[in-house]
Enzyme design. Structure first.
Site, PDB file in Angstrom:
ATOM      1  N   HIS A 431       0.816  -1.216   0.000  1.00  0.00           N
ATOM      2  CA  HIS A 431       0.000   0.000   0.000  1.00  0.00           C
ATOM      3  C   HIS A 431       0.853   1.272   0.000  1.00  0.00           C
ATOM      4  O   HIS A 431       0.315   2.378  -0.106  1.00  0.00           O
ATOM      5  CB  HIS A 431      -0.975  -0.011   1.190  1.00  0.00           C
ATOM      6  CG  HIS A 431      -0.386   0.314   2.514  1.00  0.00           C
ATOM      7  ND1 HIS A 431      -0.055  -0.664   3.435  1.00  0.00           N
ATOM      8  CD2 HIS A 431      -0.065   1.495   3.109  1.00  0.00           C
ATOM      9  CE1 HIS A 431       0.422  -0.100   4.526  1.00  0.00           C
ATOM     10  NE2 HIS A 431       0.436   1.212   4.356  1.00  0.00           N
ATOM     11  N   ASP A 478      -0.033  -7.662   1.691  1.00  0.00           N
ATOM     12  CA  ASP A 478       0.449  -6.274   1.673  1.00  0.00           C
ATOM     13  C   ASP A 478       1.973  -6.262   1.683  1.00  0.00           C
ATOM     14  O   ASP A 478       2.610  -5.955   2.695  1.00  0.00           O
ATOM     15  CB  ASP A 478      -0.120  -5.525   2.887  1.00  0.00           C
ATOM     16  CG  ASP A 478       0.153  -4.027   2.840  1.00  0.00           C
ATOM     17  OD1 ASP A 478       0.511  -3.530   1.759  1.00  0.00           O
ATOM     18  OD2 ASP A 478       0.000  -3.373   3.900  1.00  0.00           O
ATOM     19  N   SER A 575       4.370   2.911   8.015  1.00  0.00           N
ATOM     20  CA  SER A 575       3.988   1.856   7.079  1.00  0.00           C
ATOM     21  C   SER A 575       5.169   1.420   6.218  1.00  0.00           C
ATOM     22  O   SER A 575       5.985   2.241   5.777  1.00  0.00           O
ATOM     23  CB  SER A 575       2.857   2.342   6.174  1.00  0.00           C
ATOM     24  OG  SER A 575       1.633   2.391   6.862  1.00  0.00           O
TER      25      SER A 575
END
Length: 633
Positions: A431, A478, A575
Site C-alpha cells: 500500500h 500487503d 507503514s
C-alpha cells in the site's frame, strides 16, 4: 497510510482465502536454471486421532503440531542438510553442482567414481536414492577396496568391510562396538539393507558368548565405533572410529518388521514405538518425527524453542541445530581429535561434522545479513541533534543504529519506510507503492527525516514488484519489492556503505515464537499526532491469536505485535517499515512489515504486520537464492 479495514463480500473473501492457502508444486516456483528433486518418501495415511497424546502428556504435544506430520525434512522446524534446500517447508535434494567447493575432502563412491566433497556425494545419493558413498579419498581406482556391510545370517552380527585410506588397496573387517551402537545407527544400517522404517531395536550381544557358541565362524577380533546422526543412507556416511580393542558387546541387526506389543506412538513413517522413546533427543522413528513436537524433553536432551528435542551431545558442538541457535549460545571448546592410522579406521572420524560445519560456513558466507557494522552502530557523531518527542512508546535511535532501515521517497515526500534485504532489493508494504517507479527514490542511512548526512545514499528505483494478489480493501498480501537501479556498467546499485547492512529474510514462520521481543522503527507520528523528525525505535512483543482482536479482518499472512495496553505501537508514517527479531546468536531477521491497524497506540488494538516468512517463496522467486538465503540454503 495507517488505515481502517473494510469488509469484503463473502464470495470474494472465500475466493481470496482459497487462493492464499493453495500452494503450487515447489518445482514450479523455482528459478528456471535450478533443478531440485524431492526426496522419495513413503506416503502414509494420517495418524488416527487416538494415537495422539492427551492433554495430560507432559512431553508430547500439542496435537496441532503432531497433526502436521513433521519429520527431519520439515525445515519449518529444523535445518536442511547442506545438500538439501528448503522449499515450501520441506527439504529437497540439490543438484550436486550447488554444493560448496572450498575446503572439502573428496569422496570415493562404491561405483568407483570420485565426488568432489561429502556434500557432492550426499546430493547424488539423495537425488538418486542410492547408497553411493564408500570412503574419503583423493582418488578412486580399480585396485582400491570399497566399503561393504553385512549381517551374519545365523547370529545377526554386523560385519563391516572398510577401506583403509592410508593404504587404499587394503581393507579392514570389523565388528561394530556395542558401546556406541544406538537407534540412529541401527536405523541407518536397516535402511541400508532395505528396511525403510529402520530398526526395531539397537541390539547387542556379548562378544565372549558369540565366540564361544560359534567357534566354527571366523569373526573379526576388533570393532569400530559408529556415530550416526540418523539421516545417513549407509554406515559408510557415518563417523567411524577404531577401538583400541574389542568391546564386551558387539552390534547385531534387528530391523523393523512390524509393531511390537504395547507400542503406543505412531511415527509419521507409520513405524510404531513406545511413548517413552519420544522427546528424548534420540531419533527412534528413523524420520525424527518422535522428536519434532515436544513440550519438554526427557533426560538430558535439549529442547529448542521450536519444540524439537536434540541430544545433549549436539549442544555447543559448532553445528547450529535449533533454528534460533539456542543450542550454540555457549559454544563448547570441544577437543578436535586428529586421525592417525592408530586411532582411525579411515580418516573420516570428525570429517562428517567437520564437513557439515565447513559446508554451512561456506554457504552462509555468501550472504552477509542480520549483523550491523558495530563500528558505525556506536558512532553518534551527528552535528545537528535537537530535542524530539517520542513516538507511541518509541525512543530516539542512534544515527547509525538501524542499518537496514530505509526511507521511501514518493515524489519528494517520505510517508513510508522499508527494509534493505541485500543486493538491489528493498521490502516494503504494497500500500506504500504503485507501478510508477520513476515517482520513487530510496534513502539509505537516513537519521533526520528531512536532512541527509554524510553516509546517506539516495538511489533511484528501477522497478516495483507488488504482490499479484494484494487486495487494497482487505490489505491481504500487503508486500512489495522495490528493485533499485544499478550503477552504470556495474551489478551494484550503490558503492559499499559502512552504515548500511541488509537484514536477513526468514524462511519459516516458526523461527520466532509468540511473546518474543522484537523491534520496530520509523519516522511515524507521535502520540500527539506530529510526525517524528528523527528515526525512532521501540521494542514490541509478538502477540498470538490476533484474530480475537480483528476477527474476519485478520487474514493469512498477517501477524500482530505491540503491547496490549497500547503503550508501544507503530503509527501513521511507519507503514512499510521493519519489524525485526533477533535470534539467540544475534542475527536479525525481518519478521514483519508495518501494514495496518486501528487506533494506533490504544489498548486492545495491536498493530498488524505482513508476516515476511509467509512470503518467502514469493521473495525468492524475484530475488533468487543467493541473495536471501543464509540458513536452510
Amino acid at each position: 497510510m495507517w488505515v481502517k479495514m473494510n469488509l469484503v463480500d463473502l464470495f470474494l473473501l472465500m475466493l481470496l482465502v482459497v487462493q492464499t492457502l493453495s500452494r503450487s508444486p515447489p518445482e514450479t516456483s523455482l528459478p528456471m536454471e535450478i533443478e531440485i528433486k524431492q526426496i522419495n518418501v513413503t506416503e502414509t495415511p494420517p495418524i488416527p486421532d487416538g494415537d495422539f497424546p492427551g492433554p495430560d502428556d507432559d512431553f508430547l504435544g500439542p496435537d496441532e503440531c503432531l497433526k502436521q506430520n513433521y519429520t527431519r525434512r520439515s525445515c519449518d522446524l529444523v535445518f536442511c542438510n547442506p545438500w538439501e534446500r528448503c522449499v515450501d517447508g520441506l527439504c529437497y535434494c540439490k543438484p550436486p553442482y550447488l554444493c560448496p567447493l572450498q575446503n572439502n575432502t573428496a569422496v570415493c563412491g562404491r561405483n568407483k567414481r570420485r565426488s568432489r566433497s561429502y556434500c557432492h556425494a550426499m546430493a547424488s545419493s539423495c537425488r538418486n536414492n542410492l547408497n553411493t558413498m564408500s570412503h574419503f579419498a583423493d582418488s578412486c581406482s580399480e585396485e582400491h577396496q570399497f566399503y561393504n556391510s553385512a549381517e551374519d545370517a545365523e547370529t545377526h552380527v554386523i560385519v563391516l568391510t572398510v577401506p583403509n585410506t592410508f593404504n587404499p588397496v587394503t581393507a579392514d573387517r570389523k565388528l561394530v562396538c556395542g558401546s556406541s551402537w544406538n537407534m540412529p545407527a541401527a536405523n541407518v544400517f536397516c535402511r541400508e539393507h532395505g528396511t525403510a522404517k529402520g530398526a526395531h531395536r539397537a541390539d547387542t550381544i556379548p562378544f565372549s558368548n558369540l565366540t564361544r557358541k560359534h567357534q566354527e565362524k571366523s569373526f573379526p577380533q576388533s570393532c569400530v565405533h559408529v556415530q550416526c546422526e540418523g539421516f545417513e543412507n549407509a554406515l559408510a556416511e557415518c563417523t567411524l572410529l577404531n577401538s583400541t580393542g574389542m568391546d564386551q558387546t558387539v552390534a547385531t541387526a534387528n530391523c523393523y518388521s512390524g509393531p511390537g506389543k504395547g507400542c503406543d506412538f505412531t511415527c509419521v513413517n507409520s513405524k510404531c514405538i513406545f511413548r517413552e522413546q519420544t522427546c528424548d533427543g534420540v531419533d527412534d522413528c528413523g524420520d525424527r518425527s518422535d522428536e519434532m513436537c515436544c513440550k519438554k524433553c526427557r533426560g538430558d536432551a535439549f529442547r529448542c524453542k521450536s519444540g524439537v528435542c536434540v541430544p545433549s551431545s549436539a549442544v555447543g558442538d559448532g553445528v547450529r541445530d535449533c533454528l534460533d541457535g539456542g543450542d550454540e549460545v555457549e559454544t563448547l571448546k570441544r577437543e578436535i581429535i586428529v586421525c592417525t592410522s592408530a586411532t582411525c579406521l579411515s580418516p573420516n572420524f570428525y570429517k562428517f561434522i567437520q564437513n557439515i560445519i565447513l559446508d554451512r560456513l561456506n554457504m552462509e558466507s555468501l550472504v552477509e545479513c542480520g549483523v550491523p557494522n558495530m563500528t558505525m552502530a556506536d558512532d553518534e557523531e551527528v552535528k545537528e541533534r535537537g530535542r524530539v518527542k517520542r513516538v507511541v512508546g518509541g525512543v530516539l535511535s542512534k544515527p547509525y543504529q538501524i542499518q537496514w532501515q530505509v526511507a521511501l521517497v514518493d515524489r519528494g515526500k517520505i510517508d513510508c519506510g522499508g527494509a534493505y534485504i541485500g543486493g538491489c532489493w528493498v521490502l516494503t508494504a504494497a500500500h506504500c507503492v504503485r507501478n510508477q517507479p520513476s515517482d520513487f527514490m530510496v534513502k539509505f542511512s537516513l537519521w533526520k527525516k528531512n536532512r541527509a548526512h554524510e553516509t546517506t545514499d539516495i538511489i533511484p528505483v528501477e522497478e516495483i514488484h507488488i504482490h499479484s494478489q494484494y487486495n487494497g480493501k482487505t490489505y491481504e498480501n500487503d508486500i512489495a519489492l522495490v528493485e533499485l537501479k544499478k550503477l552504470p556498467f556495474k551489478q551494484i546499485c550503490f558503492n559499499d556503505n559502512p552504515a548500511v547492512r541488509p537484514v536477513c529474510v526468514p524462511w519459516t514462520p516458526r523461527l520466532f515464537e509468540p511473546h518474543h521481543t522484537c523491534s520496530i522503527s520509523g519516522w511515524g507520528r507521535t502520540k500527539e499526532g506530529k510526525a517524528a523528525k528523527f528515526l525512532l525505535w521501540a521494542n514490541v512483543s509478538l502477540i498470538p491469536d490476533c484474530q480475537r482482536f480483528y476477527e474476519d479482518r485478520f487474514k493469512p499472512g498477517m501477524m500482530c505485535a505491540g503491547d496490549l495496553d497500547g503503550s508501544v505501537d507503530s503509527c501513521q508514517g511507519d507503514s512499510g517499515g521493519p519489524l525485526v527479531c533477533q535470534d539467540d546468536l544475534g542475527v536479525s531477521y525481518l519478521w514483519g512489515i508495518v501494514s495496518w491497524g486501528d487506533k494506533c497506540g490504544e489498548a486492545g488494538f495491536p498493530g498488524v504486520y505482513t508476516q515476511v516468512a509467509h512470503f518467502y517463496g514469493w521473495i525468492r522467486s524475484h530475488t533468487g537464492w543467493p541473495l536471501i538465503t543464509k540458513f536452510n540454503a
